[in-house]
Write an enzyme that holds these catalytic residues in place. Structure first.
Site, PDB file in Angstrom:
ATOM      1  N   HIS A 113       0.554  -1.154   0.008  1.00  0.00           N
ATOM      2  CA  HIS A 113       0.554  -0.124  -0.315  1.00  0.00           C
ATOM      3  C   HIS A 113       0.586   1.187   0.027  1.00  0.00           C
ATOM      4  O   HIS A 113       0.441   2.823  -0.176  1.00  0.00           O
ATOM      5  CB  HIS A 113      -1.223   0.141   1.291  1.00  0.00           C
ATOM      6  CG  HIS A 113      -0.355   0.151   2.344  1.00  0.00           C
ATOM      7  ND1 HIS A 113       0.133  -1.136   3.008  1.00  0.00           N
ATOM      8  CD2 HIS A 113      -0.175   1.158   3.174  1.00  0.00           C
ATOM      9  CE1 HIS A 113       0.345  -0.053   4.000  1.00  0.00           C
ATOM     10  NE2 HIS A 113       0.717   0.837   4.631  1.00  0.00           N
ATOM     11  N   ASP A 143       0.318  -7.473   1.433  1.00  0.00           N
ATOM     12  CA  ASP A 143       0.765  -6.284   1.691  1.00  0.00           C
ATOM     13  C   ASP A 143       1.789  -6.162   1.067  1.00  0.00           C
ATOM     14  O   ASP A 143       2.508  -5.637   2.315  1.00  0.00           O
ATOM     15  CB  ASP A 143       0.126  -5.587   2.854  1.00  0.00           C
ATOM     16  CG  ASP A 143       0.291  -4.266   2.805  1.00  0.00           C
ATOM     17  OD1 ASP A 143       0.374  -3.222   1.893  1.00  0.00           O
ATOM     18  OD2 ASP A 143      -0.016  -3.200   3.450  1.00  0.00           O
ATOM     19  N   GLY A 214       2.928   6.433   8.048  1.00  0.00           N
ATOM     20  CA  GLY A 214       5.605   6.722   7.902  1.00  0.00           C
ATOM     21  C   GLY A 214       5.702   5.660   7.957  1.00  0.00           C
ATOM     22  O   GLY A 214       6.647   5.040   7.594  1.00  0.00           O
ATOM     23  N   ASN A 215       5.010   4.969   9.039  1.00  0.00           N
ATOM     24  CA  ASN A 215       6.228   3.591  10.221  1.00  0.00           C
ATOM     25  C   ASN A 215       5.912   2.825   8.695  1.00  0.00           C
ATOM     26  O   ASN A 215       6.560   1.750   8.651  1.00  0.00           O
ATOM     27  CB  ASN A 215       5.543   3.882  10.929  1.00  0.00           C
ATOM     28  CG  ASN A 215       6.169   4.643  12.117  1.00  0.00           C
ATOM     29  OD1 ASN A 215       5.788   5.175  12.430  1.00  0.00           O
ATOM     30  ND2 ASN A 215       7.704   3.601  12.217  1.00  0.00           N
ATOM     31  N   SER A 216       4.698   2.813   8.185  1.00  0.00           N
ATOM     32  CA  SER A 216       4.362   1.088   6.645  1.00  0.00           C
ATOM     33  C   SER A 216       5.494   0.236   6.362  1.00  0.00           C
ATOM     34  O   SER A 216       6.019   1.646   5.365  1.00  0.00           O
ATOM     35  CB  SER A 216       2.618   1.524   6.615  1.00  0.00           C
ATOM     36  OG  SER A 216       1.648   1.832   7.290  1.00  0.00           O
ATOM     37  N   GLY A 272     -10.647 -25.551  -1.467  1.00  0.00           N
ATOM     38  CA  GLY A 272     -11.735 -24.760  -1.741  1.00  0.00           C
ATOM     39  C   GLY A 272     -12.651 -25.004  -0.802  1.00  0.00           C
ATOM     40  O   GLY A 272     -13.570 -25.870  -1.091  1.00  0.00           O
ATOM     41  N   VAL A 273     -12.498 -24.405   0.038  1.00  0.00           N
ATOM     42  CA  VAL A 273     -13.303 -24.894   0.850  1.00  0.00           C
ATOM     43  C   VAL A 273     -14.317 -23.359   2.503  1.00  0.00           C
ATOM     44  O   VAL A 273     -13.209 -22.510   1.553  1.00  0.00           O
ATOM     45  CB  VAL A 273     -12.992 -25.817   2.248  1.00  0.00           C
ATOM     46  CG1 VAL A 273     -12.911 -26.705   1.799  1.00  0.00           C
ATOM     47  CG2 VAL A 273     -12.295 -24.795   2.725  1.00  0.00           C
ATOM     48  N   VAL A 274     -15.265 -22.981   2.209  1.00  0.00           N
ATOM     49  CA  VAL A 274     -15.841 -22.104   2.682  1.00  0.00           C
ATOM     50  C   VAL A 274     -15.360 -22.358   4.587  1.00  0.00           C
ATOM     51  O   VAL A 274     -16.267 -23.782   4.938  1.00  0.00           O
ATOM     52  CB  VAL A 274     -16.543 -21.113   2.477  1.00  0.00           C
ATOM     53  CG1 VAL A 274     -17.037 -20.385   3.554  1.00  0.00           C
ATOM     54  CG2 VAL A 274     -16.241 -21.297   1.108  1.00  0.00           C
ATOM     55  N   ILE A 275     -15.128 -22.272   5.647  1.00  0.00           N
ATOM     56  CA  ILE A 275     -15.124 -22.320   6.901  1.00  0.00           C
ATOM     57  C   ILE A 275     -15.135 -21.165   7.746  1.00  0.00           C
ATOM     58  O   ILE A 275     -15.235 -20.464   7.195  1.00  0.00           O
ATOM     59  CB  ILE A 275     -13.259 -22.636   7.491  1.00  0.00           C
ATOM     60  CG1 ILE A 275     -12.115 -21.624   7.117  1.00  0.00           C
ATOM     61  CG2 ILE A 275     -13.294 -24.189   6.359  1.00  0.00           C
ATOM     62  CD1 ILE A 275     -10.910 -21.891   7.678  1.00  0.00           C
TER      63      ILE A 275
END
Length: 473
Positions: A113, A143, A214-216, A272-275
């Site tokens: 970012h 990120d 600014g630390n990012s 391929g799962v929703v948990i």
């Protein structure tokens, strides 16, 4: 007697001094760490060319010639200036962040970012020299971004092992908060393996180190001067630091960087799962001794899990003998695996432990959304739940990848309304039983136990989840 009191008072004073000296000796001294590490920490600024906003001025510019010089100068400074060629000029957007050098030939790690959508990236070193950086690659999911500047024998940082960190350990951050280069802040590790919303593939390190804009992208160090994380996010209600900061573990970041360096993109494992999380009520409904594991709410058609025999309602307890305590543990472990590797799962299915083995796939770039549809053939329940349901049409089953299930057409006063069910929800499982028709649904509802947690699997707008409820009678 006076001498005794004086002696005791002196001894007590010496004891307090000794305690103070001991406490002072236990506090870490960061001076040497900051001195050695700072040269490899960089300030990052970016420039993005944006179209010039045209300034609309109604009417003619006022005639300033008749005004006294001091007033004419004031108005000339205050009035907006029309561009000579409207629309042809560019304005620049700048952003400030931090980064650090990981190789002496100029590779730099920072946050995605910090450099996203930048047309130019400028890296300022500790000696105030500036270098133009090239973006080698970026991974929005973690990120992490990898930059490259031209240089030789540049100062670098040593990479540590985040797994060896303990909660309560001292850590130090160096970065450029609000543009103040090489600011050092210290704190402790507050927690490990944190999952944040929409950040499924990063087990964040939580700290109370002061992190601000600014630390990012800057490094997080252990007391040995090794980088153990990249400072990435904060939790805030004010926009500034509030005592809760998050860092990307350096082993995760280095894996991403190596993949970006070699292939320009990042590959992650995928089942391929929703948990979903297993809470106390779900644990009771599935016959578990305690809340733990990842409950499978949805299995993608033709995905690795489906081919490996994983089913809706299975509770995953471990992956390759690594326990799944929280459901968020599973994406962290699977995402770190390479496509084609083997995953050995221990699951609970209908109260029995089973072991399944499957081949891990590669995480798709974009997930497919499941669609909802229309239905017909309404049948009311026995009103123990207070819903009217209907059969799913063949087209709906195909679009939702379902073999059965019923859709809610009406929610009446009763338990269903209290637990938040609404028309359009699709019920596929109730009390650990598959619902293949409205008739089956009605039969199962009649036999539901009282005063015990009962689970129900619901699809809403294509997303599946288990909910629990109790019937009083």
């Amino acid at each position: 007697m006076l001498n005794l009191r004086t002696s005791l008072s002196g001894l007590f004073s010496l004891f307090l001094l000794a305690q103070a000296s001991l406490a002072h000796a236990e506090l870490p001294d960061f001076t040497e760490l900051v001195e050695q590490a700072s040269p490899a920490v960089v300030n990052i600024s970016t420039r993005q060319n944006l179209p010039q906003r045209e300034v609309a001025i109604q009417g003619q510019m006022p005639d300033l010639q008749g005004l006294p010089p001091q007033f004419r100068e004031f108005f000339e400074r205050s009035l907006p200036q029309m561009p000579r060629n409207p629309g042809s000029r560019q304005r620049e957007a700048q952003s400030l962040g931090s980064g650090f050098i990981i190789s002496d030939d100029g590779y730099i790690l920072t946050n995605n970012h910090v450099v996203a959508d930048a047309d130019e990236i400028i890296v300022r070193l500790s000696d105030r020299s500036e270098l133009q950086a090239k973006l080698i690659g970026a991974d929005p999911r973690t990120d992490v971004a990898l930059l490259k500047v031209e240089g030789k024998n540049l100062p670098t940082l040593k990479v540590g092992k985040p797994d060896e960190l303990k909660v309560g350990s001292w850590v130090l951050a160096i970065g450029s908060p609000f543009g103040f280069d090489h600011s050092a802040t210290a704190g402790i590790v507050s927690a490990k393996g944190r999952s944040l919303p929409n950040e499924n593939y990063v087990p964040f390190i939580q700290t109370d180190v002061a992190i601000n804009p600014g630390n990012s992208g800057g490094p997080l160090f252990n007391l040995d001067g090794q980088v153990i994380g990249i400072n990435s996010q904060i939790y805030t209600r004010s926009g500034g630091f509030m005592g809760v900061s998050f860092a990307i573990p350096i082993d995760v970041a280095m894996d991403v960087a190596n993949q970006l360096k070699s292939g320009g993109k990042v590959s992650r494992g995928w089942l391929g799962v929703v948990i979903q999380e297993v809470n106390k009520d779900l644990a009771e409904s599935f016959g578990l001794e305690k809340p733990a594991g990842a409950l499978v709410a949805q299995v993608m058609e033709d995905g690795p899990a489906a081919k490996g025999g994983l089913q809706v309602g299975d509770v995953i307890l471990s992956l390759n003998d690594q326990p799944i305590i929280l459901s968020a543990d599973l994406p962290h472990l699977v995402g770190a695996m390479k496509a084609g590797s083997k995953a050995d799962l221990e699951v609970i299915r209908e109260g029995e432990r089973k072991r399944l083995q499957m081949t891990v796939g590669s995480l798709p770039e974009d997930g497919d959304e499941l669609a909802a549809g229309e239905s017909s053939g309404v049948e009311r329940s026995s009103n123990r739940l207070g819903v009217a349901v209907a059969e799913l049409a063949a087209e709906q089953k195909k679009s939702l990848d379902l073999r059965g299930g019923v859709v809610i057409k009406e929610v009446q006063d009763g338990p269903a309304a209290l637990i938040g069910l609404r028309p359009g929800d699709v019920i596929t499982h109730l009390n650990n039983q598959a619902i293949d028709s409205a008739k089956t649904f009605t039969t199962v509802v009649k036999e539901l136990p009282a005063n015990r947690s009962v689970s129900m699997r619901v699809l809403r707008e294509g997303r599946a989840s288990f909910i629990t409820f109790k019937l009083s009678e």
